[in-house]
Design an enzyme around this catalytic site. Structure first.
Site, PDB file in Angstrom:
ATOM      1  N   HIS A 220       0.850  -1.196   0.000  1.00  0.00           N
ATOM      2  CA  HIS A 220       0.000   0.000   0.000  1.00  0.00           C
ATOM      3  C   HIS A 220       0.882   1.241   0.000  1.00  0.00           C
ATOM      4  CE1 HIS A 220      -3.497   2.458   0.752  1.00  0.00           C
ATOM      5  NE2 HIS A 220      -2.884   3.027   1.778  1.00  0.00           N
ATOM      6  N   ASP A 222       0.979   5.126  -0.099  1.00  0.00           N
ATOM      7  CA  ASP A 222       0.279   6.401   0.009  1.00  0.00           C
ATOM      8  C   ASP A 222       1.044   7.478  -0.753  1.00  0.00           C
ATOM      9  OD1 ASP A 222      -1.849   5.665   1.846  1.00  0.00           O
ATOM     10  OD2 ASP A 222      -0.273   5.415   3.347  1.00  0.00           O
ATOM     11  N   ASP A 334      -7.880   1.299   2.137  1.00  0.00           N
ATOM     12  CA  ASP A 334      -7.547   2.245   3.210  1.00  0.00           C
ATOM     13  C   ASP A 334      -8.502   3.422   3.384  1.00  0.00           C
ATOM     14  OD1 ASP A 334      -6.031   2.929   5.399  1.00  0.00           O
ATOM     15  OD2 ASP A 334      -4.520   4.040   4.271  1.00  0.00           O
ATOM     16  N   ASP A 471       1.605  -1.257   4.461  1.00  0.00           N
ATOM     17  CA  ASP A 471       2.082  -0.005   3.882  1.00  0.00           C
ATOM     18  C   ASP A 471       3.532  -0.131   3.416  1.00  0.00           C
ATOM     19  OD1 ASP A 471      -0.363   0.826   4.723  1.00  0.00           O
ATOM     20  OD2 ASP A 471       0.356   2.352   6.127  1.00  0.00           O
ATOM     21  N   HIS A 615      -6.368   9.465  -0.109  1.00  0.00           N
ATOM     22  CA  HIS A 615      -7.066   9.384   1.181  1.00  0.00           C
ATOM     23  C   HIS A 615      -6.264   9.905   2.377  1.00  0.00           C
ATOM     24  CE1 HIS A 615      -5.097   5.436   0.490  1.00  0.00           C
ATOM     25  NE2 HIS A 615      -4.740   5.588   1.755  1.00  0.00           N
TER      26      HIS A 615
END
Ligand SMILES: [Zn+2]
Length: 1218
Positions: A220, A222, A334, A471, A615
């Protein structure tokens, strides 16, 4: 079908053209008359057969006469330089005359009464009002009422009322509103699965139907959170993708999925061609899967559907260009709460299935018990099943390894081989993983299988999805090896024991969904069978106990607002750029219209806006320096989009586009943000008494607009005209520097701009010096609660100061509404709709929430209030009342908020609501959240209200006492309303924030939050970077008139009478619909008119600009919104070029017919759109329906066709230009 106004509409649409023709005729007539008078002195026209026999007169003209005529034209040219087109017409006419040809002129006879050029044609409002009387004793009487204006009302195609009125949301097996009604939310301890229940299984369950496990490695990433997107990329993501290429080749059975195209594109740009080729091959082989394929994994609470679609298109176009793949499975692990809008968008983009994770633990538990964690997600408003989207909900607390293999995190953690002893992370449950060996594999495999079986028993099929990741995982080569080799041993062991009845392997998301669909699909199509239908949404999310994630609906409101600003700028630039670039190409202007550099700016803006949909970006949940990074990117693109608009507008308004020569300094913007965290500052337009200054307005909506605009100018005494010299009613106001000081060299000018759909229009403003135009007014001002009293002059303005409170509650009104304000606080108390004289209490308050005294307090994500909000103390605040014929407003200076309520006197949508502007600054508070509450006396049953989801649809909410305050707050991306049987109160907003309706008739909206601590969700900081923030709202009170439409419906073959008037309407429906007026007001708030002023050095040439340009001949039906006209790009590494092709996105909105479409000149026609109207200005060679993000082609359409859009649908069309 009913369309009473169609004929009128068509006439209005051609008004401009006719007007131009008549104008030409009128000027011609003036010339003829002047000529006539001159000739009259030397010649006798006694033999004339009549005063109107123009033809006869013309025939008697000599060459000498024509010379005089030409001289006259010369003079006229000077005076009417603003109307080049007309002059050309006249020239041609004279040329014809000199050649002895009688020009074919419009009916001059009818035009005889046309005023001479010195006279003026005054436009709406028709009555000319006296200027403000400056005698102080009269002040309070002035402008109590604005001039009476009549407003139009939308004509509605009555069959369309059925959509909004028919029962909805009732075809689902699981209606989320019912689930909320029935759940106890008591959170008992569930054992190892703390928020769930004990799961028992028997090995026999899989005897006939072996368990199939797909372990899905994922990482994941971000795009910004603790670090900026660039820092993450360089520190982690680049290594993850580099290693992916190496390790997927090394480990033949390993698979991987990837979701964020922002990162993939960054890597693609810098990686080797060899790596690119391998990546393509891995995708072809099904080893690597692109899931969702958006630029980011967008937030689902605060985002607007425009930006959601745009970020998905951006990702899908990138994928098409570089990888040639079309993602088919959605992956949203998420985002903090989930919206059905996403399901709709993915469904219409051609996706087969989707996965979601962060859902309220009590909802997960309920669905798990019922084996309904996999369902067909159906839109509440869908009366059929066409929106059904197969959705998998993950059952447990998180997407990390401890919460994905099965119900027991202590066990699952031991199967995260990155946590092997010696590594940087370990298992908080104190039992570390061990490497799988021949000695321990039997036991280890058995334990893992038990978890798999337990998890599988929560689902209907024997196919199990197990994500493996977290993550920024898989950044080190060792992790790939650790996970692969250990799991491979486990799988080989499991699969080798036939009596275990299990087949486990690495897989992609589509491997899993493909297997489920294969097993469950019906005979036709790919739709899985045997799953429940679910309708509703998954807000408000909590991951544990009372920790509801409703804080992020409001955190960092400054940037949430900035998001909408860029969204509006981008859309505006996209549309006008597409039109201008296409015309430039078609006219062979070549590179003089710099389409290449402009499309690069547009592409960057798309990507900057897309990035902010992440997000942790729009949610306001990133670290301070990351917020600065996002803000800077947003600001660059806001400024770039103005440049794109200015150049496109300049080109389109150039008198001769074929000779277009670009100029970088031509227009200026009316307002500018100097820093990413600063409010826009209005620029002052320097006026002159010698020549008029020019302002050009751009209406980005496909509907006609009559709207008040505000400009800062250098003189209080002005004359405003449109390009045809029609005088426009205007008003000047003092500019208030703080509570009571005013500027002495700049003034606010307001006037109503009347502008065509997708129109550009030029207005002229001149300094009148000492002389007073009868069409211009100065506003008056009264200040209460100030020291001293009496009347003082500020320039030509008069300001009255009163140290006391107003003697009684005071009012402000226009033709439609009358608002009453409290004498002591200056805040709104009630609103009257003048058409029926009904008064609705609308008592406005500001309140503060504190946070709980426990260790876990409110933070960026969480809202944990210490009880009900407490009203702020108001003690004799400065109240300022400004009144004028076009605009009146009440300003109140309160602790932490400067509050302004404005009422406008136009014929447009902006006259129908109260405009509220709050300048919020809570930097001096500690752990507080400021809210605005409107307490109405509307009796909304069961505290039912509606909030929008992504600006796309309205979802019913019900305030529940069994839930804490923070759980009763919902996201409000653009509007909320509540209603009784007679009245609806809507609050429309320019930016997303949290909203609640805690008591009957109330709407609470959170303005800003300042929190001194972290809320334990990984951010590791509070929210203390608050800014002075400007937040706009509109408060709209509407009366249910059922009325006109009901009568017609009664006669319709399928009677809707019962739905409209019957009992069923008293029960609130899951899906709500704004009125047409509500839609129009909301979209106007989101997409303001853009103002560009001609720079002083270009005054000379700017007078030559054509006065008006409109893309559409006719406005679109009221319920159809032009979402975008987005030029497609040809992209290769390091290069972007515009294609001769665009995506046209149209959205047909559902609406509630019970409220009249006041102030709307449009009509509805059953969703029909004419491509001839849309592209009259553009030469198109192809038109084709496509899937929503353009991945799949649909039917080719006739270029000249009419096509229909179904209610609520967003359709995309590929438009190819010559
Ligand atoms: Zn994330």
């Amino acid at each position: 079908m009913l369309c009473q106004s169609c004929e009128v509409k068509a006439k209005t649409a051609f008004k401009m053209k006719t007007y131009m023709a008549l104008m030409g005729a009128a000027i011609f007539f003036v010339v003829i008359m002047s000529m006539y008078l001159m000739l009259d002195q030397t010649k006798s026209f006694g033999e004339m057969s009549g005063p109107y026999d123009t033809r006869l007169k013309l025939q008697k003209f000599s060459h000498e006469d024509i010379d005089i005529l030409q001289q006259k034209i010369g003079a006229l040219e000077n005076d009417l330089s603003s109307n080049q087109k007309t002059i050309n017409q006249l020239r041609n006419a004279v040329k014809s005359l000199s050649n002895g040809i009688i020009p074919d002129l419009p009916n001059l006879v009818e035009e005889e009464e046309t005023p001479k050029k010195e006279e003026v044609i005054v436009k709406k409002p028709e009555a000319i009002h006296e200027p403000v009387i400056v005698d102080s004793k009269d002040l309070k009487q002035n402008w109590k009422t604005m001039p009476a204006v009549t407003v139009a009302k939308a004509e509605i195609f009555t069959e369309e009322c059925a959509f909004g009125a028919a029962p909805n949301g009732n075809t689902a097996d699981v209606q989320m509103l019912d689930v909320y009604d029935s759940l106890r939310f008591d959170n008992p301890d569930g054992g190892v699965w703390k928020q769930g229940f004990d799961i028992t299984t028997s090995p026999d369950q899989w005897k006939d139907d072996p368990l199939r496990v797909f372990l899905i490695p994922h990482s994941h990433n971000d795009p910004g959170w603790i670090k900026t997107v660039d820092k993450y990329f360089h520190d982690q993501t680049v290594h993850i993708l580099d290693n992916m290429v190496i390790k997927l080749q090394e480990h033949s059975k390993m698979k991987f999925i990837w979701a964020e195209m922002s990162y993939l594109s960054m890597w693609w740009e810098k990686t080797s061609q060899q790596n690119r080729d391998i990546t393509k091959r891995l995708i072809d082989e099904g080893r690597l899967e692109i899931v969702t394929g958006g630029w980011v994994m967008n937030d689902e609470a605060n985002t607007n559907y425009f930006a959601m679609i745009d970020q998905l298109i951006e990702g899908h176009e990138w994928l098409e260009a570089f990888l040639g793949v079309k993602p088919k499975s959605g992956w949203s692990i998420d985002p903090f709460g989930l919206t059905p809008t996403m399901a709709y968008l993915l469904q219409r983009m051609g996706f087969e299935s989707m996965l979601i994770q962060r859902v309220h633990y009590a909802v997960k538990k309920y669905l798990a018990r019922e084996k309904k964690l996999e369902f067909l997600w159906r839109q509440n408003w869908d009366h059929g099943s066409s929106t059904d989207m197969f959705c998998h909900m993950m059952p447990f607390y998180s997407y990390d390894v401890p919460h994905t293999c099965g119900p027991d995190p202590k066990i699952c953690c031991q199967y995260d081989f990155k946590r092997l002893p010696g590594g940087r992370i370990n298992c908080p449950w104190k039992i570390a993983p061990v490497p799988i060996t021949d000695q321990n594999v039997a036991k280890k495999a058995e334990v893992l299988l038990d978890q798999y079986r337990k998890k599988s028993s929560l689902y209907k099929t024997n196919i199990l999805l197990v994500p493996l990741g977290d993550d920024f995982r898989f950044d080190k080569p060792a992790e790939w090896d650790q996970q692969y080799t250990n799991y491979q041993k486990l799988f080989e062991y499991m699969n080798g024991h036939e009596n275990w009845n299990v087949q486990a392997q690495f897989g992609t998301l589509s491997d899993y969904f493909g297997a489920v669909i294969e097993q469950t699909k019906g005979r036709i199509g790919n739709q899985p069978q045997g799953f429940p239908v679910l309708s509703g949404d998954f807000f408000t999310y909590t991951d544990r106990e009372q920790d509801y994630w409703s804080g992020y609906y409001t955190s960092r409101p400054f940037y949430k607002n900035m998001d909408r600003v860029l969204e509006s700028h981008l859309r505006a630039a996209e549309i006008i750029y597409t039109v201008a670039a296409t015309k430039a190409r078609q006219m062979g202007v070549g590179k003089k219209f710099d389409e290449d550099s402009l499309i690069r700016m547009v592409t960057l803006a798309r990507r900057n806006l897309a990035l902010f949909q992440h997000h942790d970006a729009i949610t306001g949940t990133a670290k301070d320096h990351v917020v600065v990074d996002y803000g800077t990117k947003l600001l660059i693109s806001v400024s770039d989009m103005r440049k794109v608009m200015m150049q496109s507008i300049h080109f389109l308004l150039s008198p001769d586009q074929t000779k277009y020569s670009p100029s970088s300094a031509y227009f200026d913007v009316d307002a500018e943000r100097l820093k990413h965290d600063a409010l826009p500052e209005k620029k002052v337009l320097k006026l002159s008494t010698e020549a008029s200054s020019i302002a050009v307005f751009y209406n980005t909506l496909a509907h006609h607009r009559n709207e008040l605009i505000r400009l800062h100018v250098s003189s209080p005494n002005v004359k405003v005209t449109d390009a045809e010299n029609n005088l426009i009613q205007s008003q000047s106001n003092l500019i208030w520097m703080d509570g009571s000081q005013t500027a002495s060299t700049k003034y606010e000018l307001v006037f109503a701009v009347d502008i065509a759909p997708l129109g550009l229009k030029k207005y002229l403003i001149r300094d009148m010096g000492e002389s007073q135009s009868p069409h211009h007014s100065l506003s008056s001002a009264v200040m209460y609660h100030v020291s001293g009293s009496g009347t003082e002059k500020r320039g030509p303005f008069v300001v009255e100061k009163v140290s006391l409170s107003p003697t009684s509650d005071f009012t402000m009104e226009n033709s439609h509404i009358k608002a009453t304000f409290s004498a002591s606080t200056g805040l709104l108390k009630s609103t009257m709709t003048k058409s029926d004289g009904a008064v609705t209490a609308t008592e406005l308050q500001f309140l503060l929430y504190g946070t709980v005294a426990q260790k876990a307090k409110s933070g960026a994500y969480l809202f944990l209030p210490d009880g009900p909000a407490k009203p702020i103390t108001i003690n004799k605040p400065l109240i300022r009342v400004v009144r004028g014929p076009l605009l009146s407003e009440v300003y109140v200076s309160l602790p932490n908020v400067d509050h302004l309520v404005t009422i406008k006197g136009t014929t447009g949508v902006d006259s129908q609501s109260l405009n509220i502007l709050n300048h919020v600054d809570i930097r001096n508070t500690r752990n507080q959240e400021l809210i605005m509450r409107i307490k109405s006396d509307i009796q909304n049953p069961d505290r039912t209200f509606y909030t929008d989801l992504n600006g796309f649809q309205l979802q019913q909410r019900k305030t529940l006492d069994k839930l804490p305050i923070q759980a009763n707050y919902y996201p409000m991306p653009s509007m909320a309303y509540l209603e009784s049987s007679s009245t609806r109160m809507s609050l429309l907003t320019s930016h997303p924030s949290g909203v609640a309706s805690l008591e009957t008739g109330w709407i609470d909206i959170v303005l800003d939050r300042r929190l001194n601590q972290d809320d334990s969700r990984g951010l590791q900081q509070g929210v203390l970077d608050n800014k002075l923030t400007g937040l706009s709202y509109q408060l709209l009170i509407e009366r249910n008139d059922g009325g006109a439409t009901v009568k017609q419906v009664r006669n319709s073959p399928r009677s809707l009478w019962g739905w409209l008037k019957g009992d069923s309407k008293s029960t609130a429906q899951p899906a709500g619909f704004p009125s047409l007026l509500g839609h129009a007001a909301s979209v106007s708030l989101e997409h303001p008119l853009y103002i560009h002023t001609a720079l002083p050095e270009s005054q000379e040439t700017s007078s030559q600009l054509i006065p008006e340009f409109q893309v559409l001949d006719e406005q679109l039906p009221c319920d159809i919104h032009l979402l975008n006209l987005r030029t497609r790009i040809q992209q290769s590494n390091n290069a972007v070029e515009a294609k001769r092709e665009a995506f046209l996105l149209l959205h047909r909105r559902g609406f509630d017919c019970r409220y009249p479409g006041l102030a709307l000149s449009c009509s509805t026609n059953g969703g029909k759109v004419s491509s001839r109207n849309l592209f009259q200005n553009l030469n198109i060679r192809g038109l084709q329906a496509t899937s929503l993000s353009g991945m799949y082609d649909g039917n080719e359409m006739e270029i000249d066709s009419d096509f229909t859009i179904e209610t609520m649908e967003v359709n995309t069309y590929r438009v190819q230009f010559h």
